[in-house]
Design a protein around this motif. Structure first.
Motif, PDB file in Angstrom:
ATOM      1  N   VAL B 138       0.865  -1.183   0.000  1.00 63.54           N
ATOM      2  CA  VAL B 138       0.000   0.000   0.000  1.00 63.54           C
ATOM      3  C   VAL B 138       0.904   1.236   0.000  1.00 63.54           C
ATOM      4  O   VAL B 138       1.778   1.365   0.848  1.00 63.54           O
ATOM      5  N   ASP B 139       0.717   2.127  -0.983  1.00 58.58           N
ATOM      6  CA  ASP B 139       1.630   3.258  -1.133  1.00 58.58           C
ATOM      7  C   ASP B 139       0.885   4.389  -1.835  1.00 58.58           C
ATOM      8  O   ASP B 139       0.733   4.397  -3.047  1.00 58.58           O
ATOM      9  N   THR B 140       0.405   5.333  -1.047  1.00 59.15           N
ATOM     10  CA  THR B 140      -0.337   6.463  -1.637  1.00 59.15           C
ATOM     11  C   THR B 140       0.523   7.732  -1.694  1.00 59.15           C
ATOM     12  O   THR B 140      -0.012   8.835  -1.832  1.00 59.15           O
ATOM     13  N   ILE B 141       1.847   7.575  -1.585  1.00 58.17           N
ATOM     14  CA  ILE B 141       2.736   8.743  -1.668  1.00 58.17           C
ATOM     15  C   ILE B 141       2.800   9.204  -3.121  1.00 58.17           C
ATOM     16  O   ILE B 141       3.177   8.440  -4.002  1.00 58.17           O
ATOM     17  N   PHE B 142       2.433  10.465  -3.341  1.00 60.27           N
ATOM     18  CA  PHE B 142       2.295  10.901  -4.731  1.00 60.27           C
ATOM     19  C   PHE B 142       3.535  11.599  -5.285  1.00 60.27           C
ATOM     20  O   PHE B 142       3.459  12.366  -6.235  1.00 60.27           O
ATOM     21  N   ASN B 143       4.699  11.350  -4.683  1.00 57.72           N
ATOM     22  CA  ASN B 143       5.945  11.756  -5.320  1.00 57.72           C
ATOM     23  C   ASN B 143       6.543  10.518  -5.973  1.00 57.72           C
ATOM     24  O   ASN B 143       6.606   9.460  -5.357  1.00 57.72           O
ATOM     25  N   PRO B 144       6.995  10.659  -7.230  1.00 53.69           N
ATOM     26  CA  PRO B 144       7.506   9.475  -7.928  1.00 53.69           C
ATOM     27  C   PRO B 144       8.749   8.916  -7.237  1.00 53.69           C
ATOM     28  O   PRO B 144       9.476   9.636  -6.551  1.00 53.69           O
ATOM     29  N   LYS B 145       8.975   7.620  -7.439  1.00 50.85           N
ATOM     30  CA  LYS B 145      10.081   6.948  -6.751  1.00 50.85           C
ATOM     31  C   LYS B 145      11.450   7.471  -7.181  1.00 50.85           C
ATOM     32  O   LYS B 145      12.431   7.288  -6.465  1.00 50.85           O
ATOM     33  N   SER B 146      11.530   8.117  -8.342  1.00 49.77           N
ATOM     34  CA  SER B 146      12.805   8.680  -8.779  1.00 49.77           C
ATOM     35  C   SER B 146      13.215   9.858  -7.907  1.00 49.77           C
ATOM     36  O   SER B 146      14.387  10.206  -7.801  1.00 49.77           O
ATOM     37  N   ARG B 147      12.253  10.492  -7.260  1.00 50.54           N
ATOM     38  CA  ARG B 147      12.541  11.647  -6.395  1.00 50.54           C
ATOM     39  C   ARG B 147      12.490  11.286  -4.921  1.00 50.54           C
ATOM     40  O   ARG B 147      13.070  11.962  -4.087  1.00 50.54           O
ATOM     41  N   LEU B 148      11.689  10.265  -4.613  1.00 50.73           N
ATOM     42  CA  LEU B 148      11.422   9.982  -3.206  1.00 50.73           C
ATOM     43  C   LEU B 148      11.499   8.471  -2.991  1.00 50.73           C
ATOM     44  O   LEU B 148      10.613   7.725  -3.408  1.00 50.73           O
ATOM     45  N   GLY B 149      12.587   8.029  -2.383  1.00 52.13           N
ATOM     46  CA  GLY B 149      12.806   6.606  -2.166  1.00 52.13           C
ATOM     47  C   GLY B 149      11.848   6.032  -1.132  1.00 52.13           C
ATOM     48  O   GLY B 149      11.281   6.757  -0.318  1.00 52.13           O
ATOM     49  N   ARG B 150      11.635   4.734  -1.206  1.00 51.81           N
ATOM     50  CA  ARG B 150      10.752   4.067  -0.247  1.00 51.81           C
ATOM     51  C   ARG B 150      11.580   3.115   0.608  1.00 51.81           C
ATOM     52  O   ARG B 150      12.287   2.253   0.075  1.00 51.81           O
ATOM     53  N   PRO B 151      11.520   3.218   1.941  1.00 55.63           N
ATOM     54  CA  PRO B 151      12.292   2.315   2.811  1.00 55.63           C
ATOM     55  C   PRO B 151      11.780   0.870   2.728  1.00 55.63           C
ATOM     56  O   PRO B 151      10.637   0.627   2.350  1.00 55.63           O
ATOM     57  N   GLU B 152      12.656  -0.040   3.087  1.00 52.70           N
ATOM     58  CA  GLU B 152      12.299  -1.463   3.058  1.00 52.70           C
ATOM     59  C   GLU B 152      11.493  -1.887   4.300  1.00 52.70           C
ATOM     60  O   GLU B 152      11.298  -1.100   5.214  1.00 52.70           O
ATOM     61  N   MET B 153      11.090  -3.160   4.306  1.00 54.77           N
ATOM     62  CA  MET B 153      10.310  -3.713   5.412  1.00 54.77           C
ATOM     63  C   MET B 153      11.098  -3.759   6.700  1.00 54.77           C
ATOM     64  O   MET B 153      12.204  -4.298   6.738  1.00 54.77           O
ATOM     65  N   GLY B 154      10.531  -3.219   7.754  1.00 54.13           N
ATOM     66  CA  GLY B 154      11.196  -3.263   9.045  1.00 54.13           C
ATOM     67  C   GLY B 154      10.172  -3.107  10.148  1.00 54.13           C
ATOM     68  O   GLY B 154       9.004  -3.426   9.956  1.00 54.13           O
ATOM     69  N   SER B 174      15.177   5.694   3.298  1.00 54.57           N
ATOM     70  CA  SER B 174      15.520   4.733   2.247  1.00 54.57           C
ATOM     71  C   SER B 174      17.000   4.855   1.900  1.00 54.57           C
ATOM     72  O   SER B 174      17.683   3.864   1.669  1.00 54.57           O
ATOM     73  N   LEU B 175      17.511   6.073   1.891  1.00 51.67           N
ATOM     74  CA  LEU B 175      18.934   6.294   1.615  1.00 51.67           C
ATOM     75  C   LEU B 175      19.790   5.661   2.706  1.00 51.67           C
ATOM     76  O   LEU B 175      20.810   5.024   2.453  1.00 51.67           O
ATOM     77  N   LYS B 176      19.371   5.835   3.928  1.00 47.87           N
ATOM     78  CA  LYS B 176      20.156   5.398   5.083  1.00 47.87           C
ATOM     79  C   LYS B 176      19.887   3.947   5.451  1.00 47.87           C
ATOM     80  O   LYS B 176      20.445   3.437   6.411  1.00 47.87           O
ATOM     81  N   ASN B 177      18.961   3.344   4.718  1.00 47.94           N
ATOM     82  CA  ASN B 177      18.650   1.946   4.952  1.00 47.94           C
ATOM     83  C   ASN B 177      17.960   1.665   6.279  1.00 47.94           C
ATOM     84  O   ASN B 177      18.117   0.610   6.868  1.00 47.94           O
ATOM     85  N   TYR B 178      17.225   2.648   6.771  1.00 49.64           N
ATOM     86  CA  TYR B 178      16.362   2.388   7.914  1.00 49.64           C
ATOM     87  C   TYR B 178      15.138   1.665   7.388  1.00 49.64           C
ATOM     88  O   TYR B 178      14.653   1.967   6.308  1.00 49.64           O
TER      89      TYR B 178
END
Lengths: 447, 447
Positions: B138-154, B174-178
C-alpha cells in the motif's frame, strides 16, 4: 626555522622506503610518487629501485639539496638516521616511527631530542601520522587510499594530537566532500607542538579556519599566548573532559587531560570556539570557512515543507537568534509569482507547489532585504515542480549574507546537495544542525 | 471499524486514477501496480484502460468487494464519490485531495464529515499523503520513486501530522537503509487522528517502535489515555515548541502548537521519549527497534582508535552511564591474543595493530562478562590488520546485551557499515550519537 617545508618542500627523502606493498615505507613513498611534484629520494640500503625511482643507500649519498625527510625506519636506528639528516642539513623531518616515550622508552626519546636540538631540525613526531597537504601532495598517511580517502584542496586546517583520529576524520571528510588546506598529527610533540602548528596555520594563506583535536596541552601558557593572537576562527574539540575520559586519555597519549573547566575557560579567553562533538567540528568548520559573517541575528527561513519551517523556527528561537520578516515591498514582489496559499509572514513557505523560480526570487529578495541578516534555505527537492536547475539558480546569486541549506532526502537530494557543497554552500540534514551553524557564525562575528 | 484495511486490504480502488504520468492519480495507481498483490480497480469515467488495467466509470460499477478506497479527485466532487463508497460498503477510505478546512473551506469539510459518519467509513485525510506499508505494497505517496525513495520492510512505525515531513523522512530513511513497518500522514484528521494510529500501531505485530511528528494534538486527553496504555517505545518530536515555531505551525497545519511545557509534561506522563531533533528520532528508533534492553548502565568500550575511546568515555560519563571494566579472568584471556601495548583497564584499546580476531574475542568476552551491561563497539576499519570478515565475525555473536557500533570513515567504512546495519546492528558516526542511543535504551529499560 620555519615549518613551511613540512608542507611545501621542493624535495623529499623517504628514509626506510620499502619494496613491500603493505609496509609503511612503501605506502608513504607511493603517496609521494602519486601526488608530489618535487624530487623524491627513496633511502633503502638494500634496494636499487622502488616504484621506478633510484634508491639511495643512505641520506649522505644523495647529492642534491633535500628539504624534507620522512623517517620510517625501526625506532632504534632513528637516532642514527637523524644524525645523517643533520649532517645533510635537512631542516625539516617527520618521524613516523613509534616506540619512544609513549611506550616508556625515554632514553631513545631523549637521544632524538638531543640530535634535533644539535642540528636545529624542526621535527614532527616521533610516533605520528604526520602531514597531509592536498595542495602540494605531501602525504605521510600510512593507510592505503583504498581504505582511507584523502579530502580535496580547501581551506580547513586540521591539527590533531591523535593520529588515528586525524586519519579517520580525513577519510570521513573525503566521503562527505569537505575540503582541507592541511592536516597534521604531531605525535609525541618532541619538538613541534600544537601551538607551533596553530601559529603556522594562522599565517597560512590557504587556511581560513583551524580545527583542533586535543587531549592535553604541552604548554598551556604558550597555547594561550599563541591562540589569542590568531585572527582566524579556531574550533577545538577536547578529549578527556570527564574523569572516565581523562583516564582513557592517560593511557592513550599520556596526557593529563582532566580539569575540563580550566580548558573551557582557556578556550573562551582565547576566543576559541569549543565543539562538543566530532560532527560539530565539521559543521562549524564548513560554515566558517565558506560563508561570510552576518551583521545581525535575524534569519529568514525559506521552505517548501511546512514542518521543516516549524522545526527550524523552533531552533532559531532556542539558539537565541531571531526570525526575520521580509519587508512588505519585497513580500509584494514575491506574491506575484507564488501560490495564494503560500505563507510569507515570517517563514516563507512556498509549499509543495514550489518551482525553481520561486526559490530563486525568494533568496534574491532576502539577500537584498534590510530586515534579513542570514538565510536558512530549506531546499526539499521532492516536489515535482522543482527542476534540477534550482541549484544553478541558487549558486548564481551573489550574497554577502550567509546562507545555509537545510535539505533532507534520498539519492536525488544527495546528488543536488553534493553540487551545492562543491560550490561552497554548506548543506545540513537537520534543522538543528543548520541553525547551530548559523549561531556559530553569529557568535564568531561578535568576537 | 478497524484501521486494518488501510494497511492490508485485499482490494483497492483508486478513484481519480489518471493516464497522465505526472498526475497524483497516476503515480498512486502505479505504486499499487508495482508493489501490491491484491485486486486493483482504477476509477475514471473517461478512460478504458490505464497501465493495462480495466477502468471503471464509477465505484458502483465495480462488481467485487472493495476493501480500501483512495480518493484523488478534485475537492468539490469528493462528497459525491464518498457517497458512492458508502453505498458500495467500502469501510476504509484515504482522501488525498486537499482544499478543505485547511484553506477555510469548512462547508466542504463538514459535508465529508457527515457522509463518513452516515456510512461509518474510517477515513484518513482529507489533505494527506496517506499510507506507506512496505509489507503489503500500500503506497499512496504521490511523489515518484525517482525523487522519493521508499524504505524497506522493518519494524519502525511512523505517524506524522505533516505530510511533507513524513515523505521527506521516508526518502531519507531509504537512503540510510532504515526499515519501517508502516508510515501514515493523517492530514486534517477529520476522522482518524494521531491517537487512533498510535493505538493501532501498538497492537500491530510488525511494529516494535512508534515514531510521531506532531505540531498540535486533536484531543489531548484521548492522546494521554491511549499513549499510557502502549507497551512499545513511543518517540515523539514536537514542532512549534517556541513562540516563533508555534506561529509557523499555526500557518502550517492550523494547530495551536504552543505550551511546550505542557506537551513535554504530557509526554513524560505517558512514558513517551521526547526527541529534540529529526536525527535523534531515527537514532532512537533504530536502537529501540533493533537492540535488547540492558540490565544496568555499565558500558564496555572496545576500540582500535584511542581518541575515539576517549571521546566515547567522555560521553558515557556526561550522559550518566558508567564505564564497564572487564573481569580479570576475561582480561587474561584477551591478553593472550592482543598486542602488549593494547590497554584493557576500562576501555579496551586494541590499537592500530588490531585484527578481526581481536575484535571478535573482545566482543565475545564482553557479552559474557557479568561486569558489562552494554557494549560500545568502536569499529574503525582503516588499519591494515582488519579484514572485511570482521563484520561477519561480529554478526555471528549472539548477544542478549545491546551493542552499538561507532564507526567513522569513507567509502570502505560505509560499505561495511551498511552490511552491519542491514543485519540489525545500528551504526553511529560520532561517539556522542552512539552513547545517546545507549542512554535512551537504558532510560527506556527503567520505565
Amino acid at each position: 626555522m620555519s615549518l613551511e617545508k613540512f608542507f611545501n618542500p621542493k624535495s623529499v627523502c623517504i628514509i626506510g622506503a620499502s619494496r613491500e606493498k603493505n609496509k609503511i615505507g612503501h605506502i608513504i613513498l607511493k603517496n609521494f610518487v602519486d601526488g608530489f611534484n618535487g624530487k623524491i629520494y627513496p633511502v633503502n640500503p638494500k634496494a636499487k629501485k622502488i616504484l621506478g625511482l633510484k634508491c639511495y643507500k643512505s641520506v649522505s649519498e644523495i647529492k642534491n639539496k633535500v628539504d624534507l625527510g620522512v623517517v620510517c625506519v625501526p625506532a632504534k636506528i632513528v637516532p642514527f638516521v637523524l644524525e645523517e639528516c643533520g649532517k645533510k642539513k635537512i631542516k625539516n623531518v617527520i618521524i613516523i616511527t613509534a616506540g619512544f616515550k609513549e611506550v616508556g622508552n625515554f632514553k631513545l626519546e631523549n637521544a632524538v631530542k638531543e640530535i634535533i636540538k644539535k642540528y636545529k631540525i624542526r621535527t614532527l613526531g616521533p610516533n605520528c601520522i604526520g602531514v597531509y597537504d592536498p595542495h602540494t601532495g605531501v602525504d605521510t598517511i600510512f593507510n592505503p587510499k583504498s581504505r582511507l580517502g584523502r579530502p580535496e584542496m580547501g581551506s580547513i586546517g586540521f591539527v590533531s594530537q591523535s593520529g588515528a583520529t586525524m586519519s579517520i576524520i580525513l577519510d570521513w571528510m573525503s566521503l562527505k566532500n569537505y575540503k582541507i588546506s592541511k592536516a597534521i598529527s604531531y605525535g609525541n610533540a618532541t619538538d613541534v607542538d600544537e601551538s607551533d602548528l596553530i601559529e603556522y596555520l594562522s599565517k597560512d594563506k590557504k587556511t581560513k579556519v583551524i580545527c583542533l583535536y586535543v587531549e592535553g596541552l604541552k604548554d598551556g601558557k604558550k597555547f594561550l599566548r599563541v591562540a589569542k593572537k590568531v585572527k582566524k576562527p579556531i574550533i577545538a574539540l577536547k578529549g578527556g573532559k570527564t574523569k572516565g575520559g581523562a583516564s582513557s586519555a592517560k593511557t592513550h597519549t599520556g596526557s593529563i587531560a582532566g580539569k575540563s573547566e580550566i580548558f573551557s575557560g582557556a578556550f573562551k579567553q582565547a576566543n576559541i570556539i569549543e565543539a562538543q562533538d566530532l560532527e560539530e567540528v565539521f559543521d562549524l568548520a564548513r560554515i566558517l570557512s565558506e560563508q561570510p559573517l552576518p551583521k545581525g541575528k535575524k534569519v529568514q527561513i525559506i521552505t517548501d515543507g511546512g514542518g521543516f519551517g516549524v522545526l527550524t523556527s523552533d531552533w532559531i528561537e532556542k539558539k537565541g537568534l531571531e526570525i526575520a520578516k521580509l519587508s512588505d515591498k519585497n513580500i509584494r514582489k514575491l506574491r506575484k509569482i507564488i501560490p495564494p496559499h503560500a505563507t510569507t509572514k515570517g517563514v516563507i513557505d512556498l509549499t509543495g507547489d514550489v518551482t525553481s523560480d520561486m526559490y530563486e526570487l525568494s533568496v534574491k529578495l532576502a539577500v537584498e532585504d534590510k530586515n534579513v541578516d542570514m538565510i536558512a534555505l530549506i531546499l526539499l527537492f521532492q516536489p515535482p515542480g522543482i527542476k534540477e536547475d534550482v541549484v544553478d539558480k541558487i549558486l548564481k546569486i551573489k550574497s554577502k549574507k550567509p546562507i545555509v541549506i537545510i535539505s533532507t532526502g534520498g539519492k536525488f537530494t544527495e546528488k543536488l546537495k553534493r553540487k551545492l557543497e562543491e560550490n561552497g554552500m554548506p548543506c545540513f540534514t537537520s534543522p538543528m544542525r543548520g541553525v547551530e551553524a548559523l549561531k556559530a557564525l553569529y557568535k564568531y562575528s561578535k568576537l
